[in-house]
Write an enzyme that holds these catalytic residues in place. Structure first.
Site, PDB file in Angstrom:
ATOM      1  N   ASP A   1      -2.419   0.664   7.061  1.00 30.12           N
ATOM      2  CA  ASP A   1      -1.587   0.537   6.057  1.00 30.12           C
ATOM      3  C   ASP A   1      -1.330  -1.053   5.755  1.00 30.12           C
ATOM      4  O   ASP A   1      -0.920  -1.374   4.654  1.00 30.12           O
ATOM      5  CB  ASP A   1      -0.617   1.576   5.949  1.00 30.12           C
ATOM      6  CG  ASP A   1      -0.999   3.006   6.047  1.00 30.12           C
ATOM      7  OD1 ASP A   1      -1.191   3.663   5.278  1.00 30.12           O
ATOM      8  OD2 ASP A   1      -0.813   3.202   7.616  1.00 30.12           O
TER       9      ASP A   1
ATOM     10  N   GLU B   1      -1.417  -1.508  -4.823  1.00 35.94           N
ATOM     11  CA  GLU B   1      -2.736  -0.683  -5.235  1.00 35.94           C
ATOM     12  C   GLU B   1      -2.517   0.359  -6.357  1.00 35.94           C
ATOM     13  O   GLU B   1      -1.567   1.261  -6.217  1.00 35.94           O
ATOM     14  CB  GLU B   1      -3.130   0.230  -4.077  1.00 35.94           C
ATOM     15  CG  GLU B   1      -4.573   0.486  -4.326  1.00 35.94           C
ATOM     16  CD  GLU B   1      -5.229   0.910  -2.757  1.00 35.94           C
ATOM     17  OE1 GLU B   1      -6.162   0.383  -2.346  1.00 35.94           O
ATOM     18  OE2 GLU B   1      -5.130   1.859  -2.550  1.00 35.94           O
TER      19      GLU B   1
ATOM     20  N   ASP C   1       0.963  -1.078  -0.067  1.00 35.61           N
ATOM     21  CA  ASP C   1       0.130  -0.068   0.042  1.00 35.61           C
ATOM     22  C   ASP C   1       0.781   1.367  -0.062  1.00 35.61           C
ATOM     23  O   ASP C   1       1.488   1.526   0.879  1.00 35.61           O
ATOM     24  CB  ASP C   1      -1.081   0.075   1.259  1.00 35.61           C
ATOM     25  CG  ASP C   1      -1.980   1.189   1.346  1.00 35.61           C
ATOM     26  OD1 ASP C   1      -2.360   1.718   0.237  1.00 35.61           O
ATOM     27  OD2 ASP C   1      -2.324   1.612   2.311  1.00 35.61           O
TER      28      ASP C   1
END
Length: 166
Positions: free
Chosen positions: A140, A67, A7
């Site tokens: 996260d 992502e 992330d």
């Protein structure tokens, strides 16, 4: 198969290694890379690159999943996250890893089954799917594990469609 989910962020980059054995998923390790706000962006990006490279070298994952960047109203934040994504992708490419990217919607669909799921719903499903006692912290790291789970689920479907064992 060992999957490294990431992330991206310049202040905090979450990471999570998920091991897929048959239909079973397990958290191998997870955490965050924190960079000091007072440091120049170039140094922060180098720190992210170096630490992602070290994770790859230590754990030897089969794939790195990140992502995709989605439009953000704050252009400065979007650019910084894009730069962090760039050094993460570079680290993976330099190590010869398979790379995949998913949107937040795809991750939510794969983990929760609903594209508009709330963050806490995703985190709870990560805990359940990985058989963890507690929800991974910080957020996260939980997000990075969710991204890795998305790849594990997608890889299984792709493998089945292509005649693999998944």
């Amino acid at each position: 198969m060992l999957i490294l989910g990431v992330d991206p962020g310049t202040a905090i980059t979450g990471y999570g290694l998920v091991e897929k054995q048959g239909q079973r998923l397990a958290a191998h390790t997870y955490g965050v890379i924190r960079t000091p706000a007072r440091r120049p962006l170039s140094e922060r990006l180098k720190q992210i690159y170096d630490q992602i490279t070290a994770l790859i070298e230590e754990h030897r994952p089969d794939a790195l999943v990140v992502e995709e960047l989605f439009f953000n109203k704050n252009t400065r934040t979007a650019l910084a996250v894009g730069q962090a994504r760039g050094v993460i992708l570079l680290a993976a490419a330099n190590q010869g890893l398979t790379i995949a990217e998913y949107t937040p919607l795809q991750v939510k669909m794969a983990v929760v089954g609903y594209g508009r799921a709330e963050k806490r719903q995703v985190q709870e499903m990560v805990r359940i799917l990985l058989r963890l006692k507690n929800t991974p912290k910080p957020d996260d790291a939980a997000d990075a594990l969710a991204i890795a789970i998305c790849y594990a689920h997608s890889w299984r479907r792709t493998g089945l469609l292509m005649g693999g064992e998944g």
